[in-house]
Design a protein around this motif. Structure first.
Motif, PDB file in Angstrom:
ATOM      1  N   LEU A  11       0.837  -1.198   0.000  1.00 15.00           N
ATOM      2  CA  LEU A  11       0.000   0.000   0.000  1.00 15.00           C
ATOM      3  C   LEU A  11       0.870   1.245   0.000  1.00 15.00           C
ATOM      4  CD1 LEU A  11      -2.678  -1.126   2.604  1.00 15.00           C
ATOM      5  CD2 LEU A  11      -2.822  -1.225   0.114  1.00 15.00           C
ATOM      6  N   LYS A  12       0.420   2.236  -0.715  1.00 15.08           N
ATOM      7  CA  LYS A  12       1.146   3.505  -0.775  1.00 15.08           C
ATOM      8  C   LYS A  12       0.584   4.456   0.272  1.00 15.08           C
ATOM      9  CE  LYS A  12       2.135   3.028  -5.702  1.00 15.08           C
ATOM     10  NZ  LYS A  12       2.171   1.620  -5.630  1.00 15.08           N
ATOM     11  N   ASP A  13       1.443   5.227   0.879  1.00 13.45           N
ATOM     12  CA  ASP A  13       1.053   6.240   1.860  1.00 13.45           C
ATOM     13  C   ASP A  13       1.387   7.598   1.258  1.00 13.45           C
ATOM     14  OD1 ASP A  13       0.457   7.750   4.105  1.00 13.45           O
ATOM     15  OD2 ASP A  13       2.255   7.151   5.202  1.00 13.45           O
ATOM     16  N   PRO A  14       0.475   8.171   0.481  1.00 19.32           N
ATOM     17  CA  PRO A  14       0.795   9.411  -0.232  1.00 19.32           C
ATOM     18  C   PRO A  14       1.071  10.604   0.674  1.00 19.32           C
ATOM     19  CG  PRO A  14      -1.541   8.901  -0.427  1.00 19.32           C
ATOM     20  CD  PRO A  14      -0.881   7.721   0.250  1.00 19.32           C
ATOM     21  N   PHE A  15       0.616  10.558   1.913  1.00 11.06           N
ATOM     22  CA  PHE A  15       0.826  11.681   2.818  1.00 11.06           C
ATOM     23  C   PHE A  15       1.996  11.473   3.772  1.00 11.06           C
ATOM     24  CE2 PHE A  15      -3.703  11.600   1.734  1.00 11.06           C
ATOM     25  CZ  PHE A  15      -3.781  12.806   1.050  1.00 11.06           C
ATOM     26  N   GLY A  16       2.580  10.276   3.779  1.00  6.72           N
ATOM     27  CA  GLY A  16       3.719  10.000   4.641  1.00  6.72           C
ATOM     28  C   GLY A  16       3.378   9.997   6.121  1.00  6.72           C
ATOM     29  N   ILE A  17       2.148   9.666   6.451  1.00 12.87           N
ATOM     30  CA  ILE A  17       1.694   9.683   7.839  1.00 12.87           C
ATOM     31  C   ILE A  17       2.067   8.397   8.578  1.00 12.87           C
ATOM     32  CG2 ILE A  17      -0.360   9.760   9.319  1.00 12.87           C
ATOM     33  CD1 ILE A  17      -1.678  11.459   7.120  1.00 12.87           C
ATOM     34  N   LEU A  18       1.969   7.279   7.882  1.00 14.36           N
ATOM     35  CA  LEU A  18       2.166   5.978   8.517  1.00 14.36           C
ATOM     36  C   LEU A  18       3.646   5.629   8.614  1.00 14.36           C
ATOM     37  CD1 LEU A  18      -0.613   4.068   6.563  1.00 14.36           C
ATOM     38  CD2 LEU A  18      -0.781   5.046   8.858  1.00 14.36           C
ATOM     39  N   THR A  19       4.003   4.947   9.681  1.00 18.72           N
ATOM     40  CA  THR A  19       5.376   4.461   9.809  1.00 18.72           C
ATOM     41  C   THR A  19       5.439   3.051   9.247  1.00 18.72           C
ATOM     42  OG1 THR A  19       4.964   3.595  12.024  1.00 18.72           O
ATOM     43  CG2 THR A  19       5.802   5.846  11.869  1.00 18.72           C
ATOM     44  N   GLY A  20       6.581   2.657   8.776  1.00 19.94           N
ATOM     45  CA  GLY A  20       6.752   1.316   8.239  1.00 19.94           C
ATOM     46  C   GLY A  20       6.074   1.151   6.893  1.00 19.94           C
ATOM     47  N   GLU A  21       6.001  -0.087   6.458  1.00 16.15           N
ATOM     48  CA  GLU A  21       5.359  -0.423   5.196  1.00 16.15           C
ATOM     49  C   GLU A  21       4.081  -1.192   5.497  1.00 16.15           C
ATOM     50  OE1 GLU A  21       8.517  -2.661   3.411  1.00 16.15           O
ATOM     51  OE2 GLU A  21       9.385  -0.886   2.501  1.00 16.15           O
ATOM     52  N   ARG A  22       3.038  -0.953   4.703  1.00 18.62           N
ATOM     53  CA  ARG A  22       1.758  -1.635   4.869  1.00 18.62           C
ATOM     54  C   ARG A  22       1.475  -2.486   3.640  1.00 18.62           C
ATOM     55  NH1 ARG A  22       2.397   1.124   8.958  1.00 18.62           N
ATOM     56  NH2 ARG A  22       0.801   1.836  10.379  1.00 18.62           N
ATOM     57  N   TYR A  23       0.888  -3.635   3.877  1.00 22.11           N
ATOM     58  CA  TYR A  23       0.533  -4.548   2.807  1.00 22.11           C
ATOM     59  C   TYR A  23      -0.913  -4.987   2.993  1.00 22.11           C
ATOM     60  CZ  TYR A  23       5.575  -4.937   2.230  1.00 22.11           C
ATOM     61  OH  TYR A  23       6.898  -4.660   2.030  1.00 22.11           O
ATOM     62  N   GLU A  24      -1.600  -5.173   1.872  1.00 19.87           N
ATOM     63  CA  GLU A  24      -2.934  -5.753   1.906  1.00 19.87           C
ATOM     64  C   GLU A  24      -2.831  -7.126   1.258  1.00 19.87           C
ATOM     65  OE1 GLU A  24      -7.366  -4.111   1.309  1.00 19.87           O
ATOM     66  OE2 GLU A  24      -6.054  -3.830  -0.421  1.00 19.87           O
ATOM     67  N   VAL A  25      -3.290  -8.127   1.986  1.00 20.59           N
ATOM     68  CA  VAL A  25      -3.180  -9.512   1.556  1.00 20.59           C
ATOM     69  C   VAL A  25      -4.584 -10.090   1.457  1.00 20.59           C
ATOM     70  CG1 VAL A  25      -2.183 -11.771   2.080  1.00 20.59           C
ATOM     71  CG2 VAL A  25      -0.986  -9.691   2.805  1.00 20.59           C
ATOM     72  N   PHE A  26      -4.856 -10.784   0.361  1.00 19.00           N
ATOM     73  CA  PHE A  26      -6.123 -11.490   0.189  1.00 19.00           C
ATOM     74  C   PHE A  26      -5.825 -12.972   0.057  1.00 19.00           C
ATOM     75  CE2 PHE A  26      -7.053  -7.238  -1.325  1.00 19.00           C
ATOM     76  CZ  PHE A  26      -8.302  -6.986  -0.763  1.00 19.00           C
TER      77      PHE A  26
END
Length: 96
Positions: A11-26
């Protein structure tokens, strides 16, 4: 529970708010007909996963009915959660 198909997206964080990297898994899964999770249309798991400072964490997961995409009011058992976490960790490097 058997994982039959999966997809992983970073997942992309266009605002740079989140720390680390996020993934969406199905994860598409099959369960026996006598299991309380069983639905005729089938079910899948949507997972939000985080990687930060070499630490991994399953932030949230939902079980969904494949036919209606409605969230099911069930939780995975401890050993199923461990299996899902291990699967995610093993396949995170495949994320696009």
């Amino acid at each position: 529970m058997v994982i039959t198909e999966y997809s992983i997206e970073k997942l992309k964080d266009p605002f740079g708010i989140l720390t680390g990297e996020r993934y969406e898994v199905f994860l598409d899964i099959t369960v026996p007909e006598d299991d309380e999770l069983y639905t005729e249309a089938g079910i899948y798991i949507r997972i939000l996963y985080k990687v930060e400072d070499h630490q991994t964490e399953m932030i949230k997961y939902d079980l969904l009915d494949r036919g209606s995409d409605k969230i099911l009011d069930f939780e995975l058992e401890d050993e199923e959660i461990k299996a899902v976490q291990a699967f995610c960790i093993e396949h995170l490097d495949e994320a696009l």
